[in-house]
Design a protein around this motif. Structure first.
Motif, PDB file in Angstrom:
ATOM      1  N   TRP A 197       0.813  -1.222   0.000  1.00 41.70           N
ATOM      2  CA  TRP A 197       0.000   0.000   0.000  1.00 41.70           C
ATOM      3  C   TRP A 197       0.843   1.267   0.000  1.00 41.70           C
ATOM      4  O   TRP A 197       0.317   2.366  -0.011  1.00 41.70           O
ATOM      5  CB  TRP A 197      -0.966   0.067   1.197  1.00 41.70           C
ATOM      6  CG  TRP A 197      -2.062  -0.942   1.121  1.00 41.70           C
ATOM      7  CD1 TRP A 197      -2.166  -2.085   1.878  1.00 41.70           C
ATOM      8  CD2 TRP A 197      -3.190  -0.934   0.239  1.00 41.70           C
ATOM      9  NE1 TRP A 197      -3.281  -2.777   1.522  1.00 41.70           N
ATOM     10  CE2 TRP A 197      -3.941  -2.100   0.531  1.00 41.70           C
ATOM     11  CE3 TRP A 197      -3.642  -0.061  -0.747  1.00 41.70           C
ATOM     12  CZ2 TRP A 197      -5.115  -2.410  -0.148  1.00 41.70           C
ATOM     13  CZ3 TRP A 197      -4.820  -0.366  -1.418  1.00 41.70           C
ATOM     14  CH2 TRP A 197      -5.532  -1.534  -1.112  1.00 41.70           C
ATOM     15  N   THR A 214       4.338   1.950  -4.388  1.00 33.81           N
ATOM     16  CA  THR A 214       3.695   1.711  -5.681  1.00 33.81           C
ATOM     17  C   THR A 214       4.589   2.315  -6.774  1.00 33.81           C
ATOM     18  O   THR A 214       5.646   2.876  -6.487  1.00 33.81           O
ATOM     19  CB  THR A 214       2.276   2.322  -5.697  1.00 33.81           C
ATOM     20  OG1 THR A 214       2.375   3.690  -5.296  1.00 33.81           O
ATOM     21  CG2 THR A 214       1.350   1.607  -4.721  1.00 33.81           C
ATOM     22  N   ARG A 236      -4.492  -0.568   4.914  1.00 32.13           N
ATOM     23  CA  ARG A 236      -5.133   0.207   3.848  1.00 32.13           C
ATOM     24  C   ARG A 236      -5.802   1.458   4.424  1.00 32.13           C
ATOM     25  O   ARG A 236      -5.719   2.546   3.858  1.00 32.13           O
ATOM     26  CB  ARG A 236      -6.165  -0.667   3.129  1.00 32.13           C
ATOM     27  CG  ARG A 236      -6.788  -0.001   1.969  1.00 32.13           C
ATOM     28  CD  ARG A 236      -7.970  -0.718   1.358  1.00 32.13           C
ATOM     29  NE  ARG A 236      -8.551   0.154   0.340  1.00 32.13           N
ATOM     30  CZ  ARG A 236      -9.348   1.147   0.601  1.00 32.13           C
ATOM     31  NH1 ARG A 236      -9.716   1.418   1.842  1.00 32.13           N
ATOM     32  NH2 ARG A 236      -9.811   1.924  -0.371  1.00 32.13           N
ATOM     33  N   LYS A 258      -4.216   4.534   2.705  1.00 27.92           N
ATOM     34  CA  LYS A 258      -5.029   5.084   1.610  1.00 27.92           C
ATOM     35  C   LYS A 258      -6.028   6.117   2.114  1.00 27.92           C
ATOM     36  O   LYS A 258      -6.197   7.182   1.536  1.00 27.92           O
ATOM     37  CB  LYS A 258      -5.779   3.954   0.881  1.00 27.92           C
ATOM     38  CG  LYS A 258      -4.901   3.144  -0.025  1.00 27.92           C
ATOM     39  CD  LYS A 258      -4.571   3.863  -1.332  1.00 27.92           C
ATOM     40  CE  LYS A 258      -3.164   3.516  -1.777  1.00 27.92           C
ATOM     41  NZ  LYS A 258      -2.577   4.464  -2.718  1.00 27.92           N
TER      42      LYS A 258
END
Ligand code: TUI
Length: 321
Positions: A23, A26, A263, A267
């Motif tokens: 997470w 990337t 997450r 996020k």
């Protein structure tokens, strides 16, 4: 310029690889690290197969340099993630949270370098025997899923036990850490937490600020009772978890409490109820800067540190030994 045999093995300019962080690492961060002369690594974690393929392809668009994928072996669909990594011919695969013996050869056949994370000498020796190109000796100072030994004691013992290059990980966030790792016999370092605060890292801003605000004692280890201890920054979630562990809540219930929490922090930016994985080196992270600048600064400061060490011994140390 600091160059080691790890640079030749991987085709990189600096002996610095970025830890695979689910997470968090990337394509954008991965490409920035690789373009900066290190090795960027996609954290596959529990990623759906099609998303991993997408991240690999995006990374290839953003850089011509070598990069890697970290495979977290506890994930239920690991076979599919292995297959995608094979099909996409990723230059390097690192593995975590398990033993990759059964599939190392498949990668070697297509020229992919395989570098397992090892928390012990025994696993390092086994990995060398089954063809690993290098190992990452990861100390308990690291963020996320951890072993028991510290970097300081693990790295030199692994260096003595194997002939392949050893990459030191855990607690390394600046040039002094890189110099120390080289002194322990490592051929390079893996850096996770510092790269969370790279400009190009797409993790939620709250996550970066939580790392920047962390002091020396702000990490804790949760889930020891489940057999999968995880180092994270202290927050409301860790206090709740600690309380439940004290009350003897069953392991399955504790494990279910952790689902989706990384997450949530990375996020959604909920750093109170989410799991903010970070290593003890969080206390060393002071600012947000581009990945290439982090790499350059670490290499330059490591050289300075090594020079200073020579000055200290040649100038005569006032402390008698
Ligand atoms: O893997 C990591 N760090 C991670 S994984 C992760 S996600 C997670 N999901 C569910 C439970 C726990 C974590 C977050 N951070 N680092 C590499 C690492 N590998 N640390 C320790 C190990 C390890 C442990 C045991 C590697 C091999 C091993 O071998 C056991 C065996 O089978 O011999």
């Amino acid at each position: 310029m600091i160059r080691t045999r790890l640079c030749d093995l991987l085709g990189i300019d600096y002996p610095i690889i970025q830890g695979g962080m689910a997470w968090v690492s990337t394509a954008e961060l991965v490409a920035a690290v690789s373009n900066g002369g290190g090795l960027g690594i996609i954290g596959a974690g529990h990623m759906p197969t099609d998303i991993l393929r997408q991240e690999i392809r995006k990374t290839k668009e953003l850089t011509d340099r070598p990069f890697g994928v970290n495979l977290m072996l506890l994930t239920p669909h690991i076979e599919e993630l292995i297959q995608v990594s094979l099909e996409e011919h990723v230059p390097v695969v690192t593995t975590g949270a398990g033993n990759p013996s059964t599939f190392i050869n498949k990668f070697k056949e297509i020229g992919t370098k395989v570098i397992p994370v090892v928390p012990s000498i025994a696993l390092a020796q086994r990995m060398e025997k089954v063809g690993a190109d290098a190992v990452i000796a990861e100390g308990t100072e690291s963020g996320g899923h951890i072993g028991e030994l510290t970097t300081m004691v693990l790295v030199p013992q692994v260096v003595d036990a194997v002939s392949i290059p050893v990459i030191a990980a855990g607690g390394i966030a600046d040039g002094r850490g890189l110099a120390a790792a080289l002194a322990l016999g490592a051929a390079g370092v893996q850096v996770g937490t510092r790269f969370v605060c790279a400009t190009e890292c797409t993790v939620h801003e709250n996550y970066k600020q939580k790392v920047l605000g962390a002091k020396d004692r702000d990490t804790t280890v949760t889930a020891r009772s489940t057999g999968h201890p995880v180092r994270v920054l202290k927050n409301r979630l860790t206090r709740e978890f600690e309380q439940m562990e004290k009350e003897g809540v069953p392991v399955e219930e504790l494990e279910s409490l952790g689902v989706g929490k990384l997450r949530l922090a990375a996020k959604e930016g909920d750093v109170d109820h989410g799991s903010v994985m970070a290593g003890q080196a969080a206390g060393l992270v002071k600012n947000i800067m581009p990945a290439a600048a982090i790499i350059k600064e670490m290499a330059a400061d490591a050289e300075k540190t090594i020079g200073k060490l020579r000055d200290i011994i040649t100038a005569g140390n006032p402390i008698k030994v």
